[in-house]
Design a protein around this motif. Structure first.
Motif, PDB file in Angstrom:
ATOM      1  N   ARG A 133       0.824  -1.213   0.000  1.00 15.72           N
ATOM      2  CA  ARG A 133       0.000   0.000   0.000  1.00 15.72           C
ATOM      3  C   ARG A 133       0.856   1.260   0.000  1.00 15.72           C
ATOM      4  O   ARG A 133       0.486   2.276  -0.585  1.00 15.72           O
ATOM      5  N   GLU A 134       1.988   1.176   0.675  1.00 17.80           N
ATOM      6  CA  GLU A 134       2.906   2.324   0.659  1.00 17.80           C
ATOM      7  C   GLU A 134       3.422   2.567  -0.757  1.00 17.80           C
ATOM      8  O   GLU A 134       3.553   3.714  -1.205  1.00 17.80           O
ATOM      9  N   VAL A 135       3.703   1.467  -1.463  1.00 19.69           N
ATOM     10  CA  VAL A 135       4.181   1.588  -2.841  1.00 19.69           C
ATOM     11  C   VAL A 135       3.111   2.248  -3.708  1.00 19.69           C
ATOM     12  O   VAL A 135       3.387   3.172  -4.481  1.00 19.69           O
ATOM     13  N   LEU A 136       1.857   1.790  -3.567  1.00 16.25           N
ATOM     14  CA  LEU A 136       0.767   2.346  -4.366  1.00 16.25           C
ATOM     15  C   LEU A 136       0.560   3.824  -4.058  1.00 16.25           C
ATOM     16  O   LEU A 136       0.253   4.625  -4.947  1.00 16.25           O
ATOM     17  N   GLU A 178      -1.592   3.086 -10.862  1.00 17.12           N
ATOM     18  CA  GLU A 178      -1.984   2.719  -9.499  1.00 17.12           C
ATOM     19  C   GLU A 178      -3.242   1.857  -9.491  1.00 17.12           C
ATOM     20  O   GLU A 178      -3.360   0.890  -8.736  1.00 17.12           O
ATOM     21  N   ALA A 179      -4.203   2.173 -10.373  1.00 19.78           N
ATOM     22  CA  ALA A 179      -5.443   1.393 -10.445  1.00 19.78           C
ATOM     23  C   ALA A 179      -5.157  -0.030 -10.903  1.00 19.78           C
ATOM     24  O   ALA A 179      -5.727  -0.998 -10.380  1.00 19.78           O
ATOM     25  N   LEU A 180      -4.264  -0.178 -11.881  1.00 17.30           N
ATOM     26  CA  LEU A 180      -3.945  -1.515 -12.393  1.00 17.30           C
ATOM     27  C   LEU A 180      -3.143  -2.333 -11.391  1.00 17.30           C
ATOM     28  O   LEU A 180      -3.171  -3.567 -11.414  1.00 17.30           O
ATOM     29  N   LEU A 181      -2.430  -1.656 -10.495  1.00 23.67           N
ATOM     30  CA  LEU A 181      -1.555  -2.346  -9.542  1.00 23.67           C
ATOM     31  C   LEU A 181      -2.273  -2.752  -8.253  1.00 23.67           C
ATOM     32  O   LEU A 181      -1.683  -3.428  -7.418  1.00 23.67           O
ATOM     33  N   ARG A 182      -3.550  -2.384  -8.101  1.00 24.69           N
ATOM     34  CA  ARG A 182      -4.244  -2.646  -6.829  1.00 24.69           C
ATOM     35  C   ARG A 182      -4.371  -4.127  -6.528  1.00 24.69           C
ATOM     36  O   ARG A 182      -4.312  -4.539  -5.377  1.00 24.69           O
ATOM     37  N   ASP A 183      -4.581  -4.929  -7.550  1.00 24.43           N
ATOM     38  CA  ASP A 183      -4.813  -6.351  -7.312  1.00 24.43           C
ATOM     39  C   ASP A 183      -3.662  -7.214  -7.812  1.00 24.43           C
ATOM     40  O   ASP A 183      -3.820  -8.408  -8.054  1.00 24.43           O
ATOM     41  N   VAL A 184      -2.497  -6.594  -7.974  1.00 26.35           N
ATOM     42  CA  VAL A 184      -1.299  -7.334  -8.392  1.00 26.35           C
ATOM     43  C   VAL A 184      -0.723  -8.080  -7.199  1.00 26.35           C
ATOM     44  O   VAL A 184      -0.790  -7.595  -6.065  1.00 26.35           O
ATOM     45  N   GLU A 185      -0.153  -9.263  -7.428  1.00 24.21           N
ATOM     46  CA  GLU A 185       0.453 -10.022  -6.335  1.00 24.21           C
ATOM     47  C   GLU A 185       1.957 -10.224  -6.589  1.00 24.21           C
ATOM     48  O   GLU A 185       2.351 -10.688  -7.656  1.00 24.21           O
ATOM     49  N   PRO A 186       2.810  -9.827  -5.643  1.00 24.37           N
ATOM     50  CA  PRO A 186       4.242 -10.136  -5.766  1.00 24.37           C
ATOM     51  C   PRO A 186       4.448 -11.650  -5.742  1.00 24.37           C
ATOM     52  O   PRO A 186       3.883 -12.341  -4.896  1.00 24.37           O
ATOM     53  N   GLN A 229      -3.348 -10.952 -18.832  1.00 26.50           N
ATOM     54  CA  GLN A 229      -2.116 -10.952 -19.607  1.00 26.50           C
ATOM     55  C   GLN A 229      -1.920  -9.628 -20.321  1.00 26.50           C
ATOM     56  O   GLN A 229      -0.796  -9.124 -20.436  1.00 26.50           O
ATOM     57  N   SER A 230      -3.029  -9.040 -20.820  1.00 26.92           N
ATOM     58  CA  SER A 230      -2.908  -7.767 -21.542  1.00 26.92           C
ATOM     59  C   SER A 230      -2.367  -6.665 -20.641  1.00 26.92           C
ATOM     60  O   SER A 230      -1.592  -5.808 -21.087  1.00 26.92           O
ATOM     61  N   HIS A 231      -2.747  -6.689 -19.348  1.00 29.02           N
ATOM     62  CA  HIS A 231      -2.246  -5.674 -18.416  1.00 29.02           C
ATOM     63  C   HIS A 231      -0.763  -5.892 -18.124  1.00 29.02           C
ATOM     64  O   HIS A 231       0.006  -4.932 -18.037  1.00 29.02           O
ATOM     65  N   ALA A 232      -0.374  -7.154 -17.969  1.00 30.04           N
ATOM     66  CA  ALA A 232       1.038  -7.450 -17.733  1.00 30.04           C
ATOM     67  C   ALA A 232       1.885  -6.998 -18.926  1.00 30.04           C
ATOM     68  O   ALA A 232       2.949  -6.385 -18.764  1.00 30.04           O
ATOM     69  N   ASP A 233       1.407  -7.302 -20.148  1.00 26.27           N
ATOM     70  CA  ASP A 233       2.151  -6.917 -21.356  1.00 26.27           C
ATOM     71  C   ASP A 233       2.243  -5.404 -21.484  1.00 26.27           C
ATOM     72  O   ASP A 233       3.303  -4.858 -21.801  1.00 26.27           O
ATOM     73  N   ARG A 234       1.107  -4.724 -21.215  1.00 24.21           N
ATOM     74  CA  ARG A 234       1.103  -3.266 -21.349  1.00 24.21           C
ATOM     75  C   ARG A 234       2.053  -2.631 -20.330  1.00 24.21           C
ATOM     76  O   ARG A 234       2.816  -1.719 -20.649  1.00 24.21           O
ATOM     77  N   PHE A 235       2.016  -3.114 -19.090  1.00 19.67           N
ATOM     78  CA  PHE A 235       2.866  -2.542 -18.043  1.00 19.67           C
ATOM     79  C   PHE A 235       4.342  -2.817 -18.345  1.00 19.67           C
ATOM     80  O   PHE A 235       5.200  -1.985 -18.091  1.00 19.67           O
ATOM     81  N   GLU A 236       4.610  -3.996 -18.888  1.00 20.91           N
ATOM     82  CA  GLU A 236       5.998  -4.372 -19.196  1.00 20.91           C
ATOM     83  C   GLU A 236       6.574  -3.489 -20.296  1.00 20.91           C
ATOM     84  O   GLU A 236       7.763  -3.187 -20.312  1.00 20.91           O
TER      85      GLU A 236
END
Length: 517
Positions: free
Chosen positions: A412-415, A426-434, A449-456
């Protein structure tokens, strides 16, 4: 015990069947000309009158009255069918009798002549559920039927019926009922039941039914117990978990204004106020569809008040047709994904953000991070002591141990550090899991997968995240974006033929997936 409204007001003549004029006219003409077929196939969406029409047909072919307009609903046979006590009318649920033995038993009994009526009528509901062997057994009977037997096969999925069976029946396709037809019928039933129902409430019930008369009447019946003799729009909204039309219009307005922050906040507050997320997605799609129809010059197909028509016409001018089509697809997909989402609003939020991520509509959320200064080499070599100190710091940073647990606990600090610079990220990262930490590289699992590709691929968003990680953990951290292993397992489970059959045929839902130990 009180009778359900959909049974109490079930049509008993061809004239009472709503919305299927082409079918009832054809059947009445066939009766008049004495050209009754030995087998019919009634296909169409649920709640559109397939089984009801089959029962009316069974009365008409067996009616004892001399009058031309049949059924009369007065003779002994008609009354026996209305009271569900005619043994010559056999209704079979194919979903519960799918085996070949069930059809063989039927085939053995069809040769027996009817006891009271002229024809034995077999109504086989959801016939597409029969097994291949059962269809083969039924085919033999359809090829050489006894003269005293009529088959009516009803289905919502005609594609699953063998062509050999379809070629031996007369097919009738039932259509979804229009909003006008359903609202008129609901108003008629409400008047007969002496119910006071607000017109806006009737319209919402009719829209919720999506063309199925039975669903609409059942919902009205449920509301009589919920709201008593006075049924208001607010009561219908509470029962359905529906958002107010104002809230839906406001969400679309935020799309038009490219206001991500307010749009996401509005979605959250609407759901917190009691709106069902799936219903909200559905209503947003319906609203956007209205804008698309207005944009295409077909606004007359919508049943809107003058005030709403004017408001939506103005709002349609804020979008292009391409934008509306794309946004409708995004929110339609969000409605499907909400069934399996662990977060009640995440698919809606992602759909909202993605709708604004086109190059032509990307909002300038804030001042971007300034690019790092160019790495200019010094004219003179650094002092040995300074060089040694820098090497120690670099070695300490690389050797620093960062764990997945630490990432999760401080995510949450990162977000919070990402948000001021890139609200979309930030919206796309809310439900991401390390997932893993290897050296100074963090692997993050995305749900899509589309979000991972776009962020990458997007250097800006990735740079913002890596800077936020560095600020929180005090060391240089690189990011690698992949599809979440949990999502990979979920897709594998969803693709399993057994699971698909359970979902499609019995309405099962995947609630949790456990790893093998």
């Amino acid at each position: 015990m009180a009778q359900a409204l959909y049974l109490k007001y079930r049509p008993r003549t061809f004239e009472e069947i709503e919305g299927q004029e082409h079918i009832r006219t054809t059947l009445k003409n066939a009766l008049t000309l004495g050209r009754i077929s030995h087998a019919y196939l009634f296909t169409g969406p649920r709640g559109t009158g397939k089984t009801t029409t089959a029962r009316v047909l069974s009365k008409a072919v067996n009616c004892l009255s001399d009058q031309a307009d049949k059924p009369c609903n007065q003779c002994a046979v008609c009354q026996a069918i209305n009271d569900d006590r005619l043994l010559d009318l056999i209704e079979i649920d194919a979903a519960s009798n799918t085996g070949v033995d069930d059809i063989r038993d039927l085939r053995d009994k069809v040769d027996f002549r009817p006891g009271e009526a002229k024809y034995k009528v077999y109504i086989i509901d959801e016939v597409h559920m029969l097994s291949t062997a059962a269809f083969n057994a039924l085919l033999k009977t359809l090829e050489e039927p006894p003269p005293h037997v009529i088959f009516v096969l009803a289905t919502t999925d005609p594609q699953k019926i063998p062509a050999t069976v379809i070629s031996r029946v007369q097919r009738f396709d039932f259509r979804r009922l229009t909003l006008k037809e359903i609202t008129a019928r609901l108003a008629e039933i409400a008047a007969k039941e002496k119910l006071q129902v607000e017109p806006a409430a009737i319209e919402l019930i009719a829209r919720q039914a999506t063309g199925a008369m039975r669903d609409a009447i059942s919902l009205l019946d449920q509301l009589t117990a919920y709201g008593g003799e006075l049924i208001t729009l607010a009561q219908v909204q509470r029962l359905l978990g529906a958002a107010s039309s104002q809230s839906v219009g406001d969400v679309v307005a935020r799309l038009a204004e490219k206001d991500v922050a307010q749009g996401l906040a509005l979605i959250a507050s609407t759901v917190d106020a009691g709106a069902d997320p799936k219903q909200l997605a559905r209503e947003i799609v319906e609203y956007l569809r209205g804008l698309l129809l207005i944009k295409a010059g077909s606004g007359d197909a919508l049943t809107l008040t003058a005030e709403t028509q004017s408001e939506m016409t103005q709002r349609a001018g804020q979008f292009s047709a391409d934008e509306l089509v794309r946004t409708i697809r995004l929110f339609s997909q969000a409605g499907l994904e909400l069934r399996l989402s662990a977060h009640p609003t995440l698919p809606l939020e992602i759909a909202f953000v993605e709708a604004l991520m086109q190059e032509s509509r990307v909002p300038q959320l804030s001042t971007p991070i300034a690019p790092p200064p160019k790495n200019t080499a010094p004219k003179t070599a650094p002092a040995p002591a300074a060089k040694e100190s820098a090497q120690k710091i670099e070695k300490a940073t690389t050797a620093s141990t960062l764990t997945v647990e630490q990432l999760q606990s401080r995510w949450r600090e990162v977000l919070a550090r990402v948000r001021p610079y890139d609200k979309t990220a930030e919206a796309l990262l809310r439900d991401v899991e390390p997932i893993t930490v290897e050296g100074n590289t963090v692997q993050l699992g995305f749900h899509y997968q589309s979000h991972a590709d776009r962020f990458e691929k997007e250097a800006k968003s990735k740079g913002v995240l890596e800077k936020a990680l560095a600020d929180v953990f005090g060391q240089k951290i690189l990011v690698k974006c992949v599809l979440s292993p949990r999502k990979v397992r979920q897709k594998a489970v969803e693709g399993d033929p057994v699971i698909q059959a359970a979902v499609n045929q019995w309405g099962a839902q995947i609630t949790e997936i456990h790893d093998k130990e």
